[in-house]
Each structure stands twice: as C-alpha cells, then as structure tokens.
Enzyme design. Structure first.
Site, short mmCIF file in Angstrom:
data_model
loop_
_atom_site.label_atom_id
_atom_site.label_comp_id
_atom_site.label_asym_id
_atom_site.label_seq_id
_atom_site.Cartn_x
_atom_site.Cartn_y
_atom_site.Cartn_z
N ASP A 50 36.32 65.66 21.43
CA ASP A 50 36.74 66.03 22.79
C ASP A 50 36.99 64.79 23.63
OD1 ASP A 50 36.28 68.71 22.07
OD2 ASP A 50 34.23 68.68 22.86
N ASP A 92 28.66 70.17 18.86
CA ASP A 92 28.66 69.43 20.12
C ASP A 92 27.29 68.82 20.34
OD1 ASP A 92 31.31 69.99 20.79
OD2 ASP A 92 30.80 71.76 21.97
#
Length: 158
Positions: A132, A116
């Site tokens: 995402d 991330d």
C-alpha cells in the site's frame, strides 16, 4: 541489448521483494491480532488480514480486487516493455505501483486476503502494508513527473 526502463524494473522488484519479505516476517513472528508497540500510542506493528482494498477500503470478500491487481500489473508490464522510454519519475512511480500491485495481488490469489501490519494509532488510520505504501509513493512520483512536464499546447496556428 540495452534494458529499456531499467529503473521501472528495479523499483518494481525491490517494492515486491520488500513487501513479501515484511509480510512473511509478520506472519512468522506474530499471532493474528497481536500488536507490538514500536512507539506506544503512535506506531505499532499489528498483524491483521484484509479482504478489502488498500487502507481497508471496500472491506469484505471482494473478488474483483484480485483481478484489478492482475490487470494493473499486466498493463504496467506492457507499458514498460512495449511503450516508450519513460522519464525517471515515471519509471519510479510505475515501478513502485507494479511492485505493490503484484505484492497484494499475489496475496489475494494465494490467500484470499492481504496481510497488513503498519498501524499508525496517533491519527487513527487503517492498518496497511508496504505494498500500500509503495503504491501511494508511486502515485506521488507520477504527480511529481506530471508537474515537471511542460503543458502541451492544443492551439492550432492560424
């Protein structure tokens, strides 16, 4: 032979490619935990790993997430190959979801975690990645598709 649900496949490929390319760039450019302010105090690139779900939900070693990613991916591929020709919003939505699910799923199987790096600090939101984002945008596309469809009538004529 005409390729069925072409937009689905294009969206899935682009989403998967962009997700994997951006994660590769982050891993090659940053040290784990390093942050780069793009708009200081608002938006940063921050390299973290996530063993949970999207937006750090269910943080921790959650083995079932890799299988969920695989299952969703296989179902969507089956829908595109074996199901009807979908309208554009459905193709785009399902394709983006597939690209995101495959991107995070491959990370979970290969690494045991997801990379991330998108860090919106202004709203104190969880660090997330392009997969995402694509999954979220795909869901919005499906909602738009459902709003454009006329309601089905369940009334029987008397």
């Amino acid at each position: 032979m005409r390729f069925k649900n072409r937009l689905f496949w294009i969206a899935a490929f682009i989403a998967f490619f962009v997700d994997q390319l951006t994660k590769y760039w982050v891993v090659q450019t940053f040290s784990l935990g390093e942050t780069l302010p793009i708009l200081p105090g608002i938006f940063h690139f921050t390299y973290v790993t996530n063993t949970g779900a999207a937006f750090s939900l269910f943080s921790g070693k959650v083995e079932w997430l890799r299988w969920l990613s695989l299952g969703v991916s296989l179902l969507l591929i089956g829908l595109a190959l074996l199901g009807p020709v979908l309208d554009r919003w459905d193709q785009l939505g399902y394709g983006l979801i597939l690209g995101g699910a495959m991107g995070n799923g491959i990370d979970r199987f290969a690494l045991g975690y997801v990379v991330d790096f998108l860090d919106f600090r202004l709203i104190n939101f969880a660090v997330f990645n392009m997969a995402d984002s694509f999954i979220s945008i795909g869901i919005v596309c499906l909602l738009l598709a459902s709003l454009q469809k006329p309601p089905s009538s369940h009334h029987r004529p008397r």
